[in-house]
Design an enzyme around this catalytic site. Structure first.
Site, PDB file in Angstrom:
ATOM      1  N   CYS A 123     -14.100 -37.170  23.182  1.00 37.62           N
ATOM      2  CA  CYS A 123     -15.372 -36.563  23.505  1.00 37.62           C
ATOM      3  C   CYS A 123     -16.576 -37.484  23.340  1.00 37.62           C
ATOM      4  O   CYS A 123     -16.744 -38.404  24.118  1.00 37.62           O
ATOM      5  CB  CYS A 123     -15.551 -35.267  22.721  1.00 37.62           C
ATOM      6  SG  CYS A 123     -16.619 -34.106  23.588  1.00 37.62           S
TER       7      CYS A 123
ATOM      8  N   ARG B 195     -23.214 -25.978  28.571  1.00 39.20           N
ATOM      9  CA  ARG B 195     -22.099 -26.653  27.889  1.00 39.20           C
ATOM     10  C   ARG B 195     -20.776 -26.178  28.487  1.00 39.20           C
ATOM     11  O   ARG B 195     -20.653 -25.017  28.923  1.00 39.20           O
ATOM     12  CB  ARG B 195     -22.108 -26.353  26.382  1.00 39.20           C
ATOM     13  CG  ARG B 195     -23.318 -26.896  25.650  1.00 39.20           C
ATOM     14  CD  ARG B 195     -23.119 -26.858  24.147  1.00 39.20           C
ATOM     15  NE  ARG B 195     -22.128 -27.828  23.698  1.00 39.20           N
ATOM     16  CZ  ARG B 195     -22.378 -29.127  23.539  1.00 39.20           C
ATOM     17  NH1 ARG B 195     -23.584 -29.599  23.815  1.00 39.20           N
ATOM     18  NH2 ARG B 195     -21.458 -29.967  23.120  1.00 39.20           N
TER      19      ARG B 195
ATOM     20  N   HIS C 152     -10.429 -31.785  22.128  1.00 37.51           N
ATOM     21  CA  HIS C 152     -10.469 -31.672  20.658  1.00 37.51           C
ATOM     22  C   HIS C 152      -9.345 -30.730  20.229  1.00 37.51           C
ATOM     23  O   HIS C 152      -8.513 -30.321  20.997  1.00 37.51           O
ATOM     24  CB  HIS C 152     -11.769 -30.991  20.231  1.00 37.51           C
ATOM     25  CG  HIS C 152     -13.010 -31.774  20.412  1.00 37.51           C
ATOM     26  ND1 HIS C 152     -13.359 -32.813  19.591  1.00 37.51           N
ATOM     27  CD2 HIS C 152     -14.027 -31.635  21.299  1.00 37.51           C
ATOM     28  CE1 HIS C 152     -14.543 -33.279  19.972  1.00 37.51           C
ATOM     29  NE2 HIS C 152     -14.954 -32.585  20.990  1.00 37.51           N
TER      30      HIS C 152
END
Ligand code: GLN
Length: 245
Positions: free
Chosen positions: A93, A127, A191
């Site tokens: 990320c 997001r 993640h």
């Protein structure tokens, strides 16, 4: 074999338990009679040339990325030399974004990257959050994880993604590509942490690091019942609620 790991900015870039990826690599190496030797490489610290088999860099908020970006750029030379000499890299990320040419963050500030990966990233207002499932055709495998990023990553023409998005947003929510791979350098938005639920990829990264260390890259199979179940559950979650525009 001793596998030398350089953990870049562990105190700044470590969200969503990204540090857990190192724990998985250490345990899977130990179960095969190898040992991970992890050293942190932080602000103002030198990259020990030729002495690292695997570089690891985790994710972080725009604020943390802004704190480390200039220092990381100072390390461009030795990191590029290491990659060209066959060292392995796993970048997650925010760390993945900084391996590209730049990351323009939500506030519009352009954070310089080290240009190791053929890509650039620009943050959007919305997001991209949720479970993700990838098809990694190059390995004949799927990869499951969780994403939360504002950055939209655009790969250069001809750049290799880590996988094709089956469910989720991936690099930009449009191209269907996720992550990037170049030589033994792997970047991803996933993640979770990533590796506990993708044991095949953990072993792939270990084998790449062992290859650099000059060791045997064959790894005895492990039972991986829990890991396989974690992958199945994560993949199922992605299929049912992965991000969609
Ligand atoms: N700050 C970056 C973004 O929002 C990376 C976030 C992260 O590492 N999860 O895109």
């Amino acid at each position: 074999m001793r596998i030398r790991v350089g953990h870049l900015y562990p105190d700044y870039l470590n969200i969503y338990a990204d540090r857990g990826n190192i724990a998985v690599l250490a345990e899977r190496a130990r179960l095969r009679g190898h040992a991970l030797q992890v050293s942190s490489i932080g602000m103002g610290e030198q990259v020990p040339a030729g002495e690292i088999d695997l570089f690891y860099i985790g994710g972080g908020q725009d604020r943390e990325q802004a704190l480390v970006a200039d220092d990381l750029v100072e390390k461009t030379g030795p990191l590029r030399d290491a990659a060209e000499a066959g060292a392995a890299f796993l970048a997650v990320c925010g760390g993945y974004q900084l391996l590209g040419r730049f990351y323009r963050d939500v506030a519009g500030a352009e954070l310089p990257g080290i240009g190791l990966l053929p890509l650039r990233t620009v943050a959007g207002q919305r997001r991209m959050i949720g479970d993700v499932l990838l098809d990694c055709g190059w390995a004949g495998r799927t990869m499951a994880g969780f994403e939360n990023h504002a950055g939209r990553t655009i790969l250069d023409d001809g750049a290799e993604p880590l996988g094709r998005v089956v469910s989720g947003f991936g690099n930009d929510g449009v191209s269907g590509a996720e992550g990037c791979r170049w030589r033994r350098v792997y970047g991803t938005y996933l993640h979770g942490p990533l590796l506990p639920r993708n044991p095949w990829f953990a072993d792939h990264i270990l084998a790449e690091a062992l290859a650099h260390a000059g060791g045997p890259t064959e790894l005895a199979p492990l039972p991986d019942e829990l890991e396989t179940e974690a992958h199945r559950v994560s993949a199922e979650r992605a299929r049912t609620r992965g991000g969609r525009y």
